[in-house]
Design a protein around this motif. Structure first.
Motif, mmCIF file in Angstrom:
data_model
loop_
_atom_site.group_PDB
_atom_site.id
_atom_site.type_symbol
_atom_site.label_atom_id
_atom_site.label_comp_id
_atom_site.label_asym_id
_atom_site.label_seq_id
_atom_site.Cartn_x
_atom_site.Cartn_y
_atom_site.Cartn_z
ATOM 1 N N LYS A 172 0.834 -1.211 0.000
ATOM 2 C CA LYS A 172 0.000 0.000 0.000
ATOM 3 C C LYS A 172 0.866 1.258 0.000
ATOM 4 O O LYS A 172 0.572 2.236 -0.710
ATOM 5 N N LEU A 173 1.939 1.234 0.800
ATOM 6 C CA LEU A 173 2.820 2.397 0.863
ATOM 7 C C LEU A 173 3.561 2.610 -0.451
ATOM 8 O O LEU A 173 3.767 3.753 -0.879
ATOM 9 N N ARG A 174 3.950 1.531 -1.118
ATOM 10 C CA ARG A 174 4.633 1.659 -2.411
ATOM 11 C C ARG A 174 3.707 2.264 -3.464
ATOM 12 O O ARG A 174 4.124 3.116 -4.244
ATOM 13 N N VAL A 175 2.440 1.820 -3.472
ATOM 14 C CA VAL A 175 1.466 2.374 -4.414
ATOM 15 C C VAL A 175 1.238 3.852 -4.112
ATOM 16 O O VAL A 175 1.208 4.695 -5.021
ATOM 17 N N PHE A 176 1.094 4.177 -2.829
ATOM 18 C CA PHE A 176 0.876 5.567 -2.411
ATOM 19 C C PHE A 176 2.074 6.434 -2.804
ATOM 20 O O PHE A 176 1.911 7.531 -3.361
ATOM 21 N N ALA A 177 3.279 5.931 -2.530
ATOM 22 C CA ALA A 177 4.481 6.701 -2.847
ATOM 23 C C ALA A 177 4.673 6.847 -4.359
ATOM 24 O O ALA A 177 5.089 7.897 -4.844
ATOM 25 N N ALA A 178 4.374 5.788 -5.127
ATOM 26 C CA ALA A 178 4.523 5.851 -6.580
ATOM 27 C C ALA A 178 3.616 6.923 -7.173
ATOM 28 O O ALA A 178 3.963 7.557 -8.181
ATOM 29 N N GLN A 179 2.470 7.144 -6.536
ATOM 30 C CA GLN A 179 1.523 8.138 -7.050
ATOM 31 C C GLN A 179 1.905 9.553 -6.648
ATOM 32 O O GLN A 179 1.793 10.476 -7.461
ATOM 33 N N TYR A 180 2.370 9.739 -5.400
ATOM 34 C CA TYR A 180 2.574 11.093 -4.896
ATOM 35 C C TYR A 180 4.034 11.498 -4.745
ATOM 36 O O TYR A 180 4.324 12.687 -4.627
ATOM 37 N N MET A 181 4.936 10.554 -4.692
ATOM 38 C CA MET A 181 6.366 10.876 -4.560
ATOM 39 C C MET A 181 7.201 9.819 -5.271
ATOM 40 O O MET A 181 7.955 9.076 -4.634
ATOM 41 N N PRO A 182 7.082 9.724 -6.589
ATOM 42 C CA PRO A 182 7.727 8.634 -7.336
ATOM 43 C C PRO A 182 9.237 8.548 -7.143
ATOM 44 O O PRO A 182 9.818 7.480 -7.209
ATOM 45 N N GLY A 183 9.875 9.668 -6.863
ATOM 46 C CA GLY A 183 11.328 9.638 -6.687
ATOM 47 C C GLY A 183 11.768 8.936 -5.422
ATOM 48 O O GLY A 183 12.938 8.557 -5.287
ATOM 49 N N LEU A 184 10.859 8.738 -4.474
ATOM 50 C CA LEU A 184 11.225 8.134 -3.192
ATOM 51 C C LEU A 184 10.619 6.747 -2.993
ATOM 52 O O LEU A 184 10.884 6.097 -1.987
ATOM 53 N N ALA A 185 9.808 6.305 -3.963
ATOM 54 C CA ALA A 185 9.077 5.042 -3.784
ATOM 55 C C ALA A 185 10.006 3.849 -3.604
ATOM 56 O O ALA A 185 9.694 2.909 -2.862
ATOM 57 N N GLU A 186 11.165 3.874 -4.283
ATOM 58 C CA GLU A 186 12.057 2.714 -4.204
ATOM 59 C C GLU A 186 12.738 2.585 -2.840
ATOM 60 O O GLU A 186 13.362 1.560 -2.542
ATOM 61 N N ARG A 187 12.617 3.590 -1.990
ATOM 62 C CA ARG A 187 13.229 3.522 -0.655
ATOM 63 C C ARG A 187 12.366 2.740 0.338
ATOM 64 O O ARG A 187 12.797 2.476 1.454
ATOM 65 N N ILE A 188 11.140 2.420 -0.044
ATOM 66 C CA ILE A 188 10.249 1.648 0.829
ATOM 67 C C ILE A 188 10.517 0.169 0.592
ATOM 68 O O ILE A 188 10.416 -0.318 -0.537
ATOM 69 N N GLU A 189 10.881 -0.540 1.649
ATOM 70 C CA GLU A 189 11.216 -1.955 1.478
ATOM 71 C C GLU A 189 10.581 -2.808 2.579
ATOM 72 O O GLU A 189 10.319 -2.334 3.686
ATOM 73 N N LEU A 190 10.344 -4.051 2.233
ATOM 74 C CA LEU A 190 9.747 -5.004 3.173
ATOM 75 C C LEU A 190 10.829 -5.593 4.061
ATOM 76 O O LEU A 190 11.869 -6.032 3.585
ATOM 77 N N TYR A 191 10.574 -5.594 5.372
ATOM 78 C CA TYR A 191 11.473 -6.254 6.312
ATOM 79 C C TYR A 191 10.899 -7.626 6.622
ATOM 80 O O TYR A 191 9.789 -7.747 7.136
ATOM 81 N N SER A 192 11.642 -8.667 6.313
ATOM 82 C CA SER A 192 11.131 -10.030 6.504
ATOM 83 C C SER A 192 12.032 -10.858 7.422
ATOM 84 O O SER A 192 11.989 -12.080 7.409
ATOM 85 N N GLY A 193 12.861 -10.183 8.211
ATOM 86 C CA GLY A 193 13.761 -10.893 9.114
ATOM 87 C C GLY A 193 13.021 -11.624 10.213
ATOM 88 O O GLY A 193 11.871 -11.306 10.547
ATOM 89 N N ALA A 194 13.690 -12.627 10.795
ATOM 90 C CA ALA A 194 13.073 -13.426 11.858
ATOM 91 C C ALA A 194 12.936 -12.624 13.148
ATOM 92 O O ALA A 194 11.978 -12.786 13.906
#
Length: 495
Positions: free
Chosen positions: A247-269
């Motif tokens: 959801k955050l990636r979609v939101f960022a891609a629409q309103y702040m495309p230059g920063l969208a790639e900085r949002i990442e999933l944390y999947s550590g144990a």
């Protein structure tokens, strides 16, 4: 400076942490059953106009009636909203009597500027605003303002010129937020178009909604965090929920495309807040004492009226003179105080008792360090000079409950006092209650149920006094321990 935003999502609670150089600076919490309402717009009804207070109570559908002051109805000119997009308080040039502005039973559209705090209801304004990534729309104004945090005069003029030109057809005012610095005209035009669509929907809902209806609901906490906190110097936004991350990636891609790639999933144990030490910091932020690296420490006391901060040297001995030791401790304390106010979200009146300094230059440097450290704070702060008693008075705008008030409740044993009556005090209260009950009621025996600490004291140290009391009343008195009783609680039972 390395800055990261951590988003921890569980079914009933979402937490957002801002970490700078490995240290927790801000913590925002949203629980499903108790979401904040700051920024929401409601269709309300005036319950009661109070001329003596120049205010009115308004029903907006919350548990308690909300408060609307005349200052927030008529304004000469809107102030620049806070960095979180919430409307800022301003002083009007003149305010008409509240009875001329509102009447009982009147339907009005209002916006929440302060959540219900303690026993107080929400604070409202009729000067509405709607925030976006780069702008805050002021539908009832024609003003175009620029955030004071944008200091470059050339950039301020460029942004103001662009927005003034783009906003000519809309008829609304705008505040240009700090995030707009360096943005092209296309990005600002997209924001204006988005805000115009949102406002059109708000107007339509306001016409058709019933009283107590929320006609504009601000974004969820993760969305607000990305919108308000994500700047160019934020390296990563790490989210431990796949659904929220998308959801955050979609939101960022629409309103702040230059920063969208900085949002990442944390999947550590390991839980994300544990990995960054945030959980430990939260626990420390609930303590009164805050240790300083030098060996000194702060003592923070939050009360209903104000928050006090006491600075102590502790084990710090210094290497030169006493004045130099005090100065170094106060410099470190000024930085720590600024961080703690932001982390604990302490607001209202704040009194800081620095260690006494005789050198005027040292005082100036400590005050300058405090102001510099507070410059990173999103909440509006005002710092005053040292008082004749050597205290620094300041204010910090409060819109939501402090961290302690969100996570804790008053102690049931002491009702939030922080102290308990001694066993000796309770003992003599019991003796007075026995005398009162023995004279008032006709009973052969009395049974006293109390905590083990109190009963042990009575039977061991006050046995002679109990014997005298039995003889005086002509009744036998028994004592019974109960582990469920706290030290101040007891019962005198007639048998």
């Amino acid at each position: 400076m390395s800055e990261e935003i951590l988003v921890n999502v569980t079914p009933r609670e979402t937490r957002v942490a801002v970490v700078e150089n490995g240290m927790l600076q801000e913590l925002h919490i949203e629980r499903g059953w108790r979401r904040g309402v700051v920024g929401n717009i409601y269709k309300g009804k005036v319950q009661r106009v109070m001329p003596g207070m120049q205010a009115a109570f308004v029903d907006i559908g919350l548990a308690r009636a909300a408060f609307l002051h005349a200052n927030d109805i008529m304004r000469a000119m809107p102030a620049i909203p806070n960095e979180d997009g919430a409307p800022a308080e301003t002083l009007p040039s003149s305010v008409r009597p509240i009875a001329e502005l509102l009447r009982d039973g009147q339907d009005i559209v209002v916006q929440v500027v302060k959540d219900p705090i303690g026993s107080k209801g929400a604070r409202l304004t009729m000067q509405l605003s709607v925030p976006s990534r780069y702008l805050v729309m002021l539908p009832q104004s024609k003003v175009v303002g620029v955030s004071a945090r944008i200091e470059d005069e050339t950039e301020r003029a460029r942004l103001k010129g662009l927005v003034s030109e783009l906003a000519m057809t809309g008829g609304s005012g705008f505040i240009i937020r700090t995030n707009a610095e360096g943005q092209p005209a296309e990005a600002l035009a997209e924001d204006i178009a988005y805000l115009s669509r949102v406002w059109g929907l708000v107007e339509e809902r306001a016409r058709n909604a019933s009283v107590g209806t929320c006609i504009y609901d601000d974004l969820s906490l993760p969305m607000r965090a990305v919108r308000d906190l994500m700047r160019r110097d934020v390296e990563k936004v790490k989210v431990d929920s796949r659904e929220t991350c998308e959801k955050l990636r979609v939101f960022a891609a629409q309103y702040m495309p230059g920063l969208a790639e900085r949002i990442e999933l944390y999947s550590g144990a390991r839980p994300i807040f544990d990995l960054y030490g945030v959980e430990d910091e939260i626990q420390r932020a609930l303590q009164k004492e805050v240790p300083l690296k030098s060996g000194g420490y702060l003592v923070i006391d939050q009360t209903e009226a104000m928050t006090t901060v006491d600075v102590n040297t502790g084990s710090f001995l210094g290497q030169r003179t006493l004045e130099e030791t005090v100065y170094r401790t106060n410099l470190e304390a000024a930085q720590s105080v600024a961080r703690q106010l932001r982390l604990r979200n302490l607001g209202g009146i704040i009194i800081i008792d620095f260690i006494d300094m005789h050198d005027p230059e040292h005082r100036r440097q400590v005050l300058r360090m405090l102001e510099k450290s507070l410059s990173k704070d999103h909440a509006k702060t005002t710092v005053y000079d040292f008082s004749p008693l050597g205290l620094v008075e300041m204010t910090r705008k409060r819109t939501v409950e402090s961290l302690e008030r969100q996570l804790c409740e008053p102690c049931p044993a002491c009702n939030g006092r922080g102290t308990l009556k001694t066993a000796e005090t309770v003992t003599y209260e019991i003796f007075r209650e026995i005398t009162r009950a023995g004279r008032q009621f006709d009973a052969e025996r009395l049974l006293v149920i109390a905590s083990p600490m109190v009963v042990n004291r009575i039977t061991e140290e006050e046995s002679a006094a109990v014997a005298e009391l039995e003889e005086f009343l002509g009744k036998s008195i028994r004592f019974q321990q109960d582990d469920q009783y706290v030290q101040e609680h007891y019962d005198v039972v007639l048998l």
